[in-house]
Scaffold this active site. Structure first.
Site, short mmCIF file in Angstrom:
data_model
loop_
_atom_site.label_atom_id
_atom_site.label_comp_id
_atom_site.label_asym_id
_atom_site.label_seq_id
_atom_site.Cartn_x
_atom_site.Cartn_y
_atom_site.Cartn_z
N PHE A 248 0.83 -1.21 0.00
CA PHE A 248 0.00 0.00 0.00
C PHE A 248 0.87 1.27 0.00
CE2 PHE A 248 -2.32 2.76 3.29
CZ PHE A 248 -2.94 3.55 2.33
N ILE B 275 13.08 -10.51 2.28
CA ILE B 275 14.13 -9.92 3.13
C ILE B 275 14.57 -10.85 4.25
CG2 ILE B 275 13.61 -7.50 2.58
CD1 ILE B 275 12.13 -7.36 5.32
N THR C 88 6.06 2.89 12.73
CA THR C 88 4.67 3.20 13.08
C THR C 88 4.57 3.87 14.45
OG1 THR C 88 2.57 2.14 13.64
CG2 THR C 88 4.52 0.81 13.97
N ASP C 89 3.49 4.60 14.65
CA ASP C 89 3.25 5.20 15.97
C ASP C 89 2.83 4.16 17.01
OD1 ASP C 89 0.69 4.63 15.04
OD2 ASP C 89 -0.13 6.64 15.38
N GLU C 90 2.49 2.94 16.54
CA GLU C 90 2.01 1.92 17.49
C GLU C 90 3.10 1.48 18.47
OE1 GLU C 90 -0.45 -1.19 16.09
OE2 GLU C 90 -1.43 0.07 14.60
N TYR D 94 2.43 -7.16 16.45
CA TYR D 94 2.87 -6.28 15.35
C TYR D 94 3.70 -5.12 15.89
CZ TYR D 94 2.60 -2.32 12.12
OH TYR D 94 2.91 -1.23 11.35
N LYS E 128 7.69 -4.13 15.37
CA LYS E 128 8.15 -2.86 14.79
C LYS E 128 9.04 -2.12 15.81
CE LYS E 128 7.26 -1.19 11.30
NZ LYS E 128 7.81 -1.31 9.92
P1 NAD Z 1 1.40 -3.55 3.34
O1 NAD Z 1 1.07 -4.75 4.16
O2 NAD Z 1 0.35 -2.97 2.46
O3 NAD Z 1 2.65 -3.88 2.39
C1 NAD Z 1 3.76 -4.57 2.85
C2 NAD Z 1 4.60 -4.95 1.63
O4 NAD Z 1 5.76 -5.64 2.11
C3 NAD Z 1 3.90 -5.89 0.66
O5 NAD Z 1 4.13 -5.49 -0.67
C4 NAD Z 1 4.54 -7.25 0.92
O6 NAD Z 1 4.56 -8.10 -0.22
C5 NAD Z 1 5.94 -6.84 1.34
N1 NAD Z 1 6.58 -7.84 2.19
C6 NAD Z 1 6.05 -8.46 3.29
N2 NAD Z 1 6.92 -9.35 3.79
C7 NAD Z 1 8.03 -9.28 3.00
C8 NAD Z 1 9.28 -9.96 3.02
N3 NAD Z 1 9.56 -10.89 3.93
N4 NAD Z 1 10.20 -9.63 2.09
C9 NAD Z 1 9.94 -8.68 1.15
N5 NAD Z 1 8.76 -8.04 1.07
C10 NAD Z 1 7.82 -8.33 1.99
O7 NAD Z 1 1.97 -2.49 4.35
P2 NAD Z 1 1.77 -0.91 4.40
O8 NAD Z 1 0.52 -0.60 5.10
O9 NAD Z 1 2.02 -0.36 3.05
O10 NAD Z 1 2.97 -0.50 5.39
C11 NAD Z 1 4.28 -0.30 4.87
C12 NAD Z 1 5.20 0.06 6.02
O11 NAD Z 1 4.74 1.23 6.68
C13 NAD Z 1 5.28 -1.02 7.10
O12 NAD Z 1 6.60 -1.08 7.55
C14 NAD Z 1 4.36 -0.53 8.19
O13 NAD Z 1 4.78 -0.99 9.45
C15 NAD Z 1 4.55 0.97 8.06
N6 NAD Z 1 3.39 1.79 8.48
C16 NAD Z 1 2.15 1.52 7.99
C17 NAD Z 1 1.09 2.35 8.35
C18 NAD Z 1 -0.31 2.12 7.83
O14 NAD Z 1 -1.23 2.79 8.27
N7 NAD Z 1 -0.53 1.22 6.89
C19 NAD Z 1 1.30 3.42 9.21
C20 NAD Z 1 2.61 3.65 9.70
C21 NAD Z 1 3.65 2.83 9.31
O1 DAU Z 2 -1.07 3.56 13.57
C1 DAU Z 2 -0.40 3.05 12.47
C2 DAU Z 2 -0.88 1.65 12.19
O2 DAU Z 2 -2.19 1.77 11.67
C3 DAU Z 2 0.01 0.89 11.21
O3 DAU Z 2 1.27 0.72 11.78
C4 DAU Z 2 -0.60 -0.47 10.86
O4 DAU Z 2 0.19 -1.10 9.89
C5 DAU Z 2 -1.99 -0.24 10.32
O5 DAU Z 2 -2.60 -1.49 10.08
C6 DAU Z 2 -2.84 0.57 11.31
O6 DAU Z 2 -3.14 -0.20 12.50
P1 DAU Z 2 -4.60 -0.19 13.18
O7 DAU Z 2 -4.75 -1.44 13.95
O8 DAU Z 2 -4.87 1.09 13.86
O9 DAU Z 2 -5.49 -0.21 11.81
P2 DAU Z 2 -6.82 -1.04 11.43
O10 DAU Z 2 -7.29 -0.45 10.13
O11 DAU Z 2 -6.63 -2.50 11.51
O12 DAU Z 2 -7.84 -0.60 12.57
C7 DAU Z 2 -8.19 0.75 12.78
C8 DAU Z 2 -9.17 0.79 13.93
O13 DAU Z 2 -10.39 0.17 13.52
C9 DAU Z 2 -8.71 0.03 15.15
O14 DAU Z 2 -9.16 0.70 16.33
C10 DAU Z 2 -9.41 -1.32 15.03
C11 DAU Z 2 -10.73 -0.95 14.35
N1 DAU Z 2 -11.31 -2.02 13.47
C12 DAU Z 2 -10.49 -2.57 12.53
C13 DAU Z 2 -10.98 -3.57 11.70
C14 DAU Z 2 -10.09 -4.21 10.67
C15 DAU Z 2 -12.62 -2.38 13.60
O15 DAU Z 2 -13.37 -1.82 14.45
N2 DAU Z 2 -13.10 -3.35 12.79
C16 DAU Z 2 -12.34 -3.98 11.85
O16 DAU Z 2 -12.85 -4.90 11.14
#
Ligand code: NAD
Ligand code: DAU
Length: 348
Positions: A12, A61, A131-133, A156, A160
């Site tokens: 993503f 990786i 991530t902020d988590e 998770y 991280k």
């Molecule tokens: P995502 O799950 O959409 O994508 C992860 C990608 O990494 C995928 O393309 C997957 O194929 C690849 N991948 C997974 N395991 C792998 C491996 N072993 N070797 C090589 N490639 C691999 O994730 P995202 O939501 O795009 O998040 C990307 C980064 O940003 C992550 O490090 C996540 O912790 C961080 N992040 C995400 C969010 C969020 O809200 N989605 C917020 C803050 C930080």
């Molecule tokens: O804060 C950054 C993080 O945000 C990233 O590091 C993670 O990769 C990303 O997945 C995201 O984590 P969250 O757990 O906050 O995101 P998620 O979309 O899974 O959930 C957002 C909120 O919604 C959380 O409070 C859980 C709730 N939720 C989620 C799902 C999937 C529901 O209530 N129902 C659901 O089905």
């Protein structure tokens, strides 16, 4: 020419970062290393796949030897590391997968960078996208700053947090040039429909229930993915060595209020009577260890690097919904096959 490795570029956020770098920096060679797990999709990069400065490398990786091979072959000047297992709910079912990719995978990349940059660190940078988590959960007030102590609550976020610590440790111990950013919840086009916003968009399209965890009063700070990619660009180029930057949306929403807004937008776009999508809301069993509230203090990146989100939540959400409605084939392809199994396991 600079050779830049972006890991997780088929996912993503990674796909938005790859697109931005390929289009903005024609003098960089962008190498996208991705294992193409369930979350990786090369369709996300169709528009730039033939660009002269872009190359896709399929690889895991966690595989130390192949990470070394790739470094040896392409002699990277910079790494932007996004590859990860990223979904909290999956980490609760299978923590080890998160240990492997998020911790061991990161350490493999660090080792390769340490080895290949040992004689010349000039102009090199290892950028770890986190991530902020890692900071755990806030109460009703307060914000996460760069000095908030780490307190991760899910497998998770623990993985991280561990990878952040390794990056810092390599900086201190081996003088590896690094920068870390910790970002809040992203949303936008290409978001995999396991996360709240794309899952609920897909369920509304399909007329399925909207499973809100617990009382729905959990709070997240939402940022449009292109604004995160812009922040990553700035931090990569201008961020200070051995520093951390928090990135957030200045945009807190309780889940239930966000879901109600999303339902209103979807009703409008689908031409349904007001209130139709809200009827799909169903309160379900809570997520174990569910963090109550995340909210980022993004003043450091704002003051030092001049970054601020460019898109309001209403604009970003509308653009996101439009993208999903215009890309129903993308949605149906990623939700076929293994996704159904996942959905039944998580929500039955
Ligand atoms: P995502 O799950 O959409 O994508 C992860 C990608 O990494 C995928 O393309 C997957 O194929 C690849 N991948 C997974 N395991 C792998 C491996 N072993 N070797 C090589 N490639 C691999 O994730 P995202 O939501 O795009 O998040 C990307 C980064 O940003 C992550 O490090 C996540 O912790 C961080 N992040 C995400 C969010 C969020 O809200 N989605 C917020 C803050 C930080
Ligand atoms: O804060 C950054 C993080 O945000 C990233 O590091 C993670 O990769 C990303 O997945 C995201 O984590 P969250 O757990 O906050 O995101 P998620 O979309 O899974 O959930 C957002 C909120 O919604 C959380 O409070 C859980 C709730 N939720 C989620 C799902 C999937 C529901 O209530 N129902 C659901 O089905």
């Amino acid at each position: 020419m600079m050779n830049i490795l972006i890991t997780g570029g088929a996912g993503f956020i990674g796909s938005h970062v790859v697109r931005r770098f390929v289009n903005t920096y024609p003098s960089y060679n962008i190498y996208n290393l991705d294992a193409l797990t369930y979350a990786g999709n090369l369709e996300n990069l169709k528009d730039i796949e033939k660009a002269a400065n872009y190359k896709f490398l399929k690889g895991d990786i966690v595989d130390e030897a192949s990470v070394c091979e790739i470094f040896k072959e392409y002699r990277f000047d910079g790494v932007i590391h996004l590859a990860a297992e990223s979904h909290v709910d999956r980490s609760i079912k299978d923590p080890l997968a998160f240990v492997k990719t998020n911790i061991i995978g990161t350490v493999n990349l660090l080792n390769a960078a340490k080895e290949f940059w040992k004689d010349d660190k000039d102009g090199k940078k290892f950028y770890h996208v986190s991530t902020d988590e890692v900071y755990g959960s806030l109460g009703q007030t307060g914000l996460f700053t760069e000095t908030t102590p780490y307190d991760p609550n899910s497998p998770y976020s623990a993985s991280k947090a561990s990878s952040d610590h390794f990056v810092r440790a390599y900086g201190e111990t081996y003088n590896l040039p690094y920068v870390i950013s910790n970002c809040s919840n992203n949303y936008g086009p290409n978001h995999f429909p396991e996360k709240l916003i794309p899952l609920f968009i897909n369920n509304i399209i399909e007329g399925k229930s909207l499973p809100v965890y617990g009382d729905g009063k959990y709070t997240r700070d939402w940022l449009f993915v292109e604004d995160h990619a812009a922040a990553i660009d700035l931090v990569f180029h201008k961020g200070k060595n051995h520093e951390t930057y928090n990135i957030g949306g200045f945009n807190e929403w309780q889940n239930i209020e966000l879901v109600q807004l999303l339902c209103q937008i979807m009703d409008g776009k689908l031409g349904k009577p007001a209130g139709s999508s809200e009827k799909l809301i169903e309160y379900v069993k809570d997520r174990p260890g569910h963090d109550l509230r995340y909210a980022i203090d993004a003043n450091k990146i704002n003051k030092e690097l001049g970054w601020y989100p460019s898109v309001t939540f209403e604009q970003g959400l509308e653009r996101t919904v439009d993208w999903f409605l215009q890309n129903k084939e993308w949605l149906s392809r990623v939700t076929s096959g293994a996704y159904q199994e996942y959905y039944n396991k998580m929500y039955s």
